[in-house]
Scaffold this motif. Sequence first.
Motif, mmCIF file in Angstrom:
data_model
loop_
_atom_site.group_PDB
_atom_site.id
_atom_site.type_symbol
_atom_site.label_atom_id
_atom_site.label_comp_id
_atom_site.label_asym_id
_atom_site.label_seq_id
_atom_site.Cartn_x
_atom_site.Cartn_y
_atom_site.Cartn_z
ATOM 1 N N ARG A 8 1.491 -1.379 0.406
ATOM 2 C CA ARG A 8 0.153 -0.092 0.065
ATOM 3 C C ARG A 8 1.053 1.514 0.337
ATOM 4 N N LEU A 9 1.873 1.421 1.291
ATOM 5 C CA LEU A 9 3.026 2.162 0.512
ATOM 6 C C LEU A 9 3.721 2.711 -1.010
ATOM 7 N N ARG A 10 3.484 1.264 -1.414
ATOM 8 C CA ARG A 10 3.852 1.530 -2.648
ATOM 9 C C ARG A 10 3.386 2.181 -3.222
ATOM 10 N N ASP A 11 2.381 1.670 -3.482
ATOM 11 C CA ASP A 11 0.900 1.826 -4.242
ATOM 12 C C ASP A 11 0.385 3.180 -4.141
ATOM 13 N N ARG A 12 0.477 4.474 -2.978
ATOM 14 C CA ARG A 12 1.007 5.371 -3.143
ATOM 15 C C ARG A 12 1.765 6.208 -3.043
ATOM 16 N N GLY A 13 2.665 5.774 -3.995
ATOM 17 C CA GLY A 13 4.015 6.736 -4.586
ATOM 18 C C GLY A 13 5.049 6.782 -3.406
ATOM 19 N N HIS A 14 5.267 6.226 -1.801
ATOM 20 C CA HIS A 14 5.975 5.745 -1.828
ATOM 21 C C HIS A 14 7.106 4.747 -1.588
ATOM 22 N N GLU A 15 8.175 5.009 -1.386
ATOM 23 C CA GLU A 15 9.051 4.827 -1.228
ATOM 24 C C GLU A 15 9.872 3.400 -0.246
ATOM 25 N N VAL A 16 9.453 1.944 -0.311
ATOM 26 C CA VAL A 16 9.914 1.122 0.549
ATOM 27 C C VAL A 16 11.485 0.157 0.867
ATOM 28 N N THR A 17 11.851 -0.011 1.365
ATOM 29 C CA THR A 17 13.443 -1.037 1.702
ATOM 30 C C THR A 17 12.831 -1.494 3.016
ATOM 31 N N VAL A 18 13.338 -2.976 2.619
ATOM 32 C CA VAL A 18 12.901 -3.213 3.701
ATOM 33 C C VAL A 18 14.385 -4.030 4.670
ATOM 34 N N ALA A 19 14.764 -4.150 5.848
ATOM 35 C CA ALA A 19 15.187 -4.950 6.661
ATOM 36 C C ALA A 19 14.753 -5.862 7.078
ATOM 37 N N SER A 20 15.744 -6.965 6.694
ATOM 38 C CA SER A 20 15.438 -7.927 7.841
ATOM 39 C C SER A 20 16.802 -8.628 8.388
ATOM 40 N N LEU A 21 16.192 -8.524 9.836
ATOM 41 C CA LEU A 21 17.424 -9.072 10.714
ATOM 42 C C LEU A 21 16.585 -10.570 11.011
ATOM 43 N N SER A 22 17.737 -10.751 12.512
ATOM 44 C CA SER A 22 17.785 -11.987 13.213
ATOM 45 C C SER A 22 16.282 -12.781 13.156
ATOM 46 N N TRP A 23 16.071 -14.068 13.035
ATOM 47 C CA TRP A 23 14.844 -14.505 13.334
ATOM 48 C C TRP A 23 15.224 -15.807 14.484
ATOM 49 N N GLU A 24 15.844 -16.433 13.891
ATOM 50 C CA GLU A 24 16.238 -17.956 14.336
ATOM 51 C C GLU A 24 15.660 -18.213 15.351
#
Length: 371
Positions: free
Chosen positions: A27-43
Amino acid sequence: MHVGLVIAGDIDDGSGGFYYDRRLRDRLRDRGHEVTVASLSWESYPRQLADALRARRIATQLDAIGADVLVEDGLAHPSLVAVNPRVETPTVALLHMIASRARAGLVRYGVRQIERRFLSTVDAAVYNAEATRRAAEAMGAPERSVVAPPAGDRFSPDVSTAAIRERAAERPLEITFLGNVVERKGLDALVEGVSRLDRGSESGRSDGGGRSDTDGRSVDYRLTVVGDTDRDPAYVDRVRDAAADAGIAGRIQFTGRLDDDAVADRLRETHVLAVPSRYEPFGMVYLEAMGFGCVPLATTVGGAAEFVRDGESGFLVAPEDADAIADRLRRLADRERLAEMGTAARQAYEAWPTWTESMDDAVDFFEEVAR
């Protein structure tokens, strides 16, 4: 606006929280915003806490994204508790749940202290439910916040009142459990409750073959368990053993995980969606099932009461209350009541905000924070 979406693990994971994250990102992208996903530890939780040893490095990496605001999934809180004090970018916690509520004993106490510290390091918060907001604010979360609940229109089912009534007349009573097969979701309590249908009730009788009676009409039932059985194999074995000991193993089918089309097919055939969780922060699965006219058997602990009207559009039962589970299922043996509650469930679904409407509330809030 540039948003850094900070998560723990893989955003393409199948759980409800990650589905929410994906809808927000899109939805952020649909509204014209840039999104960067940062993935951290999950184990594991200890592995996430170990990120404190490299907190300065992670903070530098997050600031280097160049975002106007960092939106931090609460599931990443162990990794971020030592990072946020070093981050210069404004931070917004995205809380799908209170993580400590899903734990017990001393572990719960320890997680609660870490979670409390995390909530003190963010500038604002987005919650999936009013219940989550109240619990978080009691732990010291920032007052600047908004509730943007999940929606139930992932499948957008086209189900008429006539179809709901027609299905209600069909036998057996189709009960579906949908979710990861882990202790928090309460499948053990559901199996115990269903087993009591075989034994009848104080005012009814049992014919010994999976049918009980409370008002002169027999009840036939079948339970289908849809969900990942690999998360906690020992728990799955305990549930299977309990079903075998109760003599109802033949009435329970485990399908494992299903794709969306198969899940939709199952919900079209289901009368009752029963997930009596020990804690369910919102319960998106209840709302999705209500779209098909399924009656939700939901938990009292969490956010389900915000859209399930007990006794009208569904039932709310306390965790581990097998007697209550059996009682509510017996009530739904009255097919007229089943039809009425299924219709009310569908109406409640139709009145709830869509994903687009809910995510727009979150995006509007992020724009305010960024300004």
